[in-house]
Scaffold this motif. Structure first.
Motif, PDB file in Angstrom:
ATOM      1  N   ASP A 237      33.494  32.642  53.376  1.00 33.85           N
ATOM      2  CA  ASP A 237      34.220  32.607  54.651  1.00 33.85           C
ATOM      3  C   ASP A 237      33.282  32.476  55.846  1.00 33.85           C
ATOM      4  OD1 ASP A 237      33.065  35.095  54.882  1.00 33.85           O
ATOM      5  OD2 ASP A 237      34.952  36.203  54.936  1.00 33.85           O
TER       6      ASP A 237
ATOM      7  N   ASP B 121      38.652  34.037  48.699  1.00 36.08           N
ATOM      8  CA  ASP B 121      39.431  34.146  47.467  1.00 36.08           C
ATOM      9  C   ASP B 121      39.708  35.594  47.077  1.00 36.08           C
ATOM     10  OD1 ASP B 121      38.946  31.479  47.554  1.00 36.08           O
ATOM     11  OD2 ASP B 121      38.621  31.278  45.419  1.00 36.08           O
ATOM     12  N   CYS B 122      38.927  36.530  47.590  1.00 36.80           N
ATOM     13  CA  CYS B 122      39.157  37.929  47.241  1.00 36.80           C
ATOM     14  C   CYS B 122      40.550  38.322  47.710  1.00 36.80           C
ATOM     15  CB  CYS B 122      38.112  38.833  47.885  1.00 36.80           C
ATOM     16  SG  CYS B 122      36.511  38.665  47.114  1.00 36.80           S
TER      17      CYS B 122
ATOM     18  N   ASN C  34      43.307  36.978  46.487  1.00 36.52           N
ATOM     19  CA  ASN C  34      44.273  35.983  46.026  1.00 36.52           C
ATOM     20  C   ASN C  34      44.863  36.417  44.692  1.00 36.52           C
ATOM     21  OD1 ASN C  34      43.858  34.380  48.229  1.00 36.52           O
ATOM     22  ND2 ASN C  34      42.889  32.704  47.126  1.00 36.52           N
ATOM     23  N   ILE C  35      46.038  35.960  44.387  1.00 38.15           N
ATOM     24  CA  ILE C  35      46.709  36.312  43.134  1.00 38.15           C
ATOM     25  C   ILE C  35      46.305  35.314  42.049  1.00 38.15           C
ATOM     26  CG2 ILE C  35      48.947  36.660  42.011  1.00 38.15           C
ATOM     27  CD1 ILE C  35      48.252  38.718  44.192  1.00 38.15           C
ATOM     28  N   THR C  36      45.922  35.828  40.880  1.00 34.91           N
ATOM     29  CA  THR C  36      45.536  34.974  39.762  1.00 34.91           C
ATOM     30  C   THR C  36      46.779  34.431  39.066  1.00 34.91           C
ATOM     31  OG1 THR C  36      45.545  36.738  38.103  1.00 34.91           O
ATOM     32  CG2 THR C  36      43.511  36.440  39.373  1.00 34.91           C
TER      33      THR C  36
ATOM     34  N   ARG D 199      45.297  40.645  41.450  1.00 33.73           N
ATOM     35  CA  ARG D 199      44.422  40.274  42.571  1.00 33.73           C
ATOM     36  C   ARG D 199      43.034  39.908  42.077  1.00 33.73           C
ATOM     37  NH1 ARG D 199      46.766  40.265  47.156  1.00 33.73           N
ATOM     38  NH2 ARG D 199      48.474  41.670  47.561  1.00 33.73           N
ATOM     39  N   TYR D 200      42.514  38.790  42.570  1.00 31.77           N
ATOM     40  CA  TYR D 200      41.185  38.322  42.201  1.00 31.77           C
ATOM     41  C   TYR D 200      40.150  39.000  43.079  1.00 31.77           C
ATOM     42  CZ  TYR D 200      37.133  35.257  41.867  1.00 31.77           C
ATOM     43  OH  TYR D 200      35.862  34.771  41.720  1.00 31.77           O
TER      44      TYR D 200
ATOM     45  N   ASP E 130      41.976  34.913  34.705  1.00 33.53           N
ATOM     46  CA  ASP E 130      42.658  33.822  35.393  1.00 33.53           C
ATOM     47  C   ASP E 130      42.633  32.591  34.497  1.00 33.53           C
ATOM     48  OD1 ASP E 130      44.001  32.502  37.420  1.00 33.53           O
ATOM     49  OD2 ASP E 130      42.387  32.658  38.884  1.00 33.53           O
TER      50      ASP E 130
END
Length: 144
Positions: free
Chosen positions: A54, A61-62, A64-66, A71-72, A106
């Motif tokens: 970022d 990406d931290c 985000n949903i796999t 949560r990833y 994932d």
């Protein structure tokens, strides 16, 4: 015309298939087929890490949903793979001296863009093997 009556039995490292062949004269001729296989699921492939910086030292990406609905977290020792179900433990080795144990969390890598890759590592797992600036590395993956 031949008819087959099948019997299949699995063991730890083999499948025994017993077939009785019924000939045109009505005679039974047993046929034993043995298929050996190995649980040693090991292969060599290209691997990369996934996550987008970022610009502030973190990764977008931290959180985000796999594909599995969790949560990833790029700092965890996880990976993305199409070939193994969620929760599978894999040993990923770079050469003979470096390895990391990861958990499939994932699905991926993206099939359209990464046909030569069979696994993507989280940033945390990739860092255990080498610097993220390497980008793409050749690894050996073994199911454990």
């Amino acid at each position: 015309m031949l008819n087959f009556i099948s019997y299949i039995k699995s063991s730890a490292n083999a499948i025994v298939c017993m077939k009785q062949m019924v000939t045109g004269a009505g005679l039974l001729c047993p046929v034993l087929l043995l298929f050996a296989y190995s649980d040693d699921t090991s292969f060599t492939t290209k691997a990369s890490w996934y996550g987008k910086p970022d610009g502030k030292g973190g990764y977008v990406d931290c959180g985000n949903i796999t594909a599995y609905g969790k949560r990833y977290d790029s700092s965890k020792l996880v990976c993305a793979s199409w070939e193994f179900p969620e929760g599978t433990k894999l040993k990923v080795s770079l050469g003979k001296s470096r390895h990391v144990i990861v958990t499939v969390a994932d699905k991926g890598p993206g099939r359209r863009f990464a046909k030569e890759r069979r696994i993507d590592l989280s940033l945390g797992a990739f860092r255990k093997l080498c610097s993220p600036s390497a980008g793409l590395i050749t690894v050996t993956v073994k199911k454990i």
